[in-house]
Write a protein that holds these residues in place. Structure first.
Motif, mmCIF file in Angstrom:
data_model
loop_
_atom_site.group_PDB
_atom_site.id
_atom_site.type_symbol
_atom_site.label_atom_id
_atom_site.label_comp_id
_atom_site.label_asym_id
_atom_site.label_seq_id
_atom_site.Cartn_x
_atom_site.Cartn_y
_atom_site.Cartn_z
ATOM 1 N N MET A 1 7.866 38.346 -14.307
ATOM 2 C CA MET A 1 8.187 39.228 -15.431
ATOM 3 C C MET A 1 8.807 38.411 -16.564
ATOM 4 N N THR A 2 8.367 38.666 -17.769
ATOM 5 C CA THR A 2 8.888 37.931 -18.916
ATOM 6 C C THR A 2 10.307 38.381 -19.238
ATOM 7 N N ASN A 3 11.181 37.428 -19.464
ATOM 8 C CA ASN A 3 12.552 37.743 -19.847
ATOM 9 C C ASN A 3 12.568 38.203 -21.295
ATOM 10 N N PRO A 4 12.985 39.454 -21.585
ATOM 11 C CA PRO A 4 12.978 39.941 -22.970
ATOM 12 C C PRO A 4 13.856 39.117 -23.900
ATOM 13 N N LEU A 5 14.881 38.460 -23.340
ATOM 14 C CA LEU A 5 15.764 37.654 -24.177
ATOM 15 C C LEU A 5 15.061 36.422 -24.727
ATOM 16 N N SER A 6 13.933 36.046 -24.129
ATOM 17 C CA SER A 6 13.196 34.889 -24.620
ATOM 18 C C SER A 6 12.629 35.132 -26.013
ATOM 19 N N ALA A 7 12.557 36.399 -26.419
ATOM 20 C CA ALA A 7 12.055 36.735 -27.753
ATOM 21 C C ALA A 7 13.137 36.638 -28.823
ATOM 22 N N CYS A 8 14.373 36.395 -28.395
ATOM 23 C CA CYS A 8 15.493 36.329 -29.352
ATOM 24 C C CYS A 8 15.645 34.904 -29.871
ATOM 25 N N HIS A 9 15.444 34.740 -31.166
ATOM 26 C CA HIS A 9 15.564 33.418 -31.791
ATOM 27 C C HIS A 9 16.713 33.361 -32.803
ATOM 28 N N GLU A 10 17.449 34.447 -32.927
ATOM 29 C CA GLU A 10 18.619 34.506 -33.806
ATOM 30 C C GLU A 10 19.437 35.725 -33.413
ATOM 31 N N LEU A 11 20.755 35.604 -33.510
ATOM 32 C CA LEU A 11 21.644 36.726 -33.230
ATOM 33 C C LEU A 11 22.469 37.049 -34.469
ATOM 34 N N VAL A 12 22.484 38.309 -34.854
ATOM 35 C CA VAL A 12 23.323 38.778 -35.949
ATOM 36 C C VAL A 12 24.606 39.357 -35.355
ATOM 37 N N VAL A 13 25.746 38.947 -35.875
ATOM 38 C CA VAL A 13 27.030 39.432 -35.377
ATOM 39 C C VAL A 13 27.398 40.723 -36.106
ATOM 40 N N ALA A 14 27.610 41.771 -35.339
ATOM 41 C CA ALA A 14 27.865 43.096 -35.910
ATOM 42 C C ALA A 14 29.332 43.265 -36.293
ATOM 43 N N THR A 15 29.746 42.543 -37.313
ATOM 44 C CA THR A 15 31.115 42.682 -37.807
ATOM 45 C C THR A 15 31.195 42.187 -39.240
ATOM 46 N N SER A 16 32.152 42.723 -39.967
ATOM 47 C CA SER A 16 32.437 42.221 -41.312
ATOM 48 C C SER A 16 33.646 41.292 -41.291
ATOM 49 N N ASN A 17 34.164 41.031 -40.088
ATOM 50 C CA ASN A 17 35.336 40.171 -39.917
ATOM 51 C C ASN A 17 34.878 38.708 -39.842
ATOM 52 N N PRO A 18 35.143 37.902 -40.882
ATOM 53 C CA PRO A 18 34.679 36.510 -40.876
ATOM 54 C C PRO A 18 35.286 35.683 -39.750
ATOM 55 N N ASN A 19 36.479 36.052 -39.291
ATOM 56 C CA ASN A 19 37.100 35.331 -38.177
ATOM 57 C C ASN A 19 36.266 35.477 -36.903
ATOM 58 N N LYS A 20 35.788 36.696 -36.646
ATOM 59 C CA LYS A 20 34.982 36.929 -35.451
ATOM 60 C C LYS A 20 33.635 36.219 -35.550
ATOM 61 N N VAL A 21 33.038 36.257 -36.745
ATOM 62 C CA VAL A 21 31.755 35.573 -36.934
ATOM 63 C C VAL A 21 31.909 34.085 -36.653
ATOM 64 N N ARG A 22 32.954 33.488 -37.198
ATOM 65 C CA ARG A 22 33.196 32.060 -37.021
ATOM 66 C C ARG A 22 33.452 31.738 -35.546
ATOM 67 N N GLU A 23 34.265 32.542 -34.893
ATOM 68 C CA GLU A 23 34.606 32.280 -33.493
ATOM 69 C C GLU A 23 33.383 32.441 -32.593
#
Length: 204
Positions: A1-23
Motif C-alpha cells: 500500500m502506498t504511504n499517503p505521506l509520500s505525496a507531501c513535499h511541503e508542510l504549511v504551519v497553521a499559525t500566525s505566530n512567527p515563533n512557532k513557525v521558526r521552532e
C-alpha cells in the motif's frame, strides 16, 4: 500500500505566530521537506479554536487550513497544565486572561493565581499536540509530547515565549526561557512531539 505521506513535499504551519513557525521549521528538518508559513496572498478564514482538548484544536486547525489552502498543513496546539489549578490554563493557555488577552496578561494572571501556592504544590506540565492534514482536510498523522516541571514565582530568562519564563524544568533549576532554541528542542514539549511525529512519519 502506498504511504499517503509520500505525496507531501511541503508542510504549511497553521499559525500566525512567527515563533512557532521558526521552532517547527528547525524541529522538522529531519523530514527533509520545506516548511512554509500560511500564505498571505489569499484570504483565509481563521479557524475557531473551540475544542475541549489540545488534540481537538490541533485537528481543527490542520484540517481547516488544509481545506482552505489545498496544501499539506501541520498544526500545533500547546497548553500549560498546572496541577493545583485543576489543569488550567490548559486548552485556554493562549486566552487565559480573556479572549483578547496578551501573553503578558496571561502570564501575570498565572503568577497571581499561584502566589500563595507552596513550592511542593507547584507542579505543572507543558503538552504539545501536532496534527498533519492532507490537502483535502483529512488527518494523516498525529503526535504529542510533554515537558514536566513546576511554576516559578517570578519570570526568569530571555528566550522562549508565553509561559516559558516561569516554567522550571523538572530535575533542573532553569526555566525554559533560560535555554536557547537548541537546548529547548531537546527537553521541550514541542521537540518531544516533533521527534515522535518524525519517527511515525518515517515508519508509516
Amino acid at each position: 500500500m502506498t504511504n499517503p505521506l509520500s505525496a507531501c513535499h511541503e508542510l504549511v504551519v497553521a499559525t500566525s505566530n512567527p515563533n512557532k513557525v521558526r521552532e517547527l521549521t528547525d524541529l522538522l528538518k529531519p523530514l527533509g521537506i520545506p516548511i512554509a508559513s500560511l500564505p498571505t496572498d489569499v484570504p483565509l478564514q481563521p479557524v475557531v479554536e473551540d475544542g475541549s482538548t489540545l488534540q481537538e484544536n490541533a485537528r481543527k486547525k490542520a484540517c481547516g487550513y488544509a481545506r482552505q489552502t489545498g496544501r499539506w498543513v501541520i498544526a500545533d496546539d500547546t497548553g500549560l497544565e498546572v496541577e493545583v489549578l485543576d489543569g488550567a490554563p490548559g486548552v485556554r493557555s493562549a486566552r487565559y486572561a480573556g479572549d483578547d488577552a496578551s501573553m503578558a496578561m496571561n502570564l501575570a494572571l498565572l503568577i497571581e493565581h499561584m502566589k500563595d501556592v507552596p513550592d511542593p504544590q507547584r507542579s505543572a506540565r507543558f503538552v504539545c499536540h501536532l496534527c498533519v492534514a492532507d490537502p483535502d482536510g483529512n488527518i494523516a498523522l498525529e503526535a504529542s509530547g510533554q515537558c514536566l516541571g513546576r511554576i516559578d514565582r517570578q519570570p526568569i530568562g530571555e528566550f522562549g515565549f508565553g509561559y516559558d519564563s516561569v516554567f522550571l524544568i523538572q530535575g533542573t533549576d532553569r526555566t525554559l526561557a533560560e535555554m536557547d532554541q537548541q537546548q529547548t528542542a531537546q527537553v521541550g514539549h514541542r521537540g518531544q512531539a516533533a521527534r515522535s511525529l518524525i519517527a511515525s512519519w518515517k515508519t508509516s
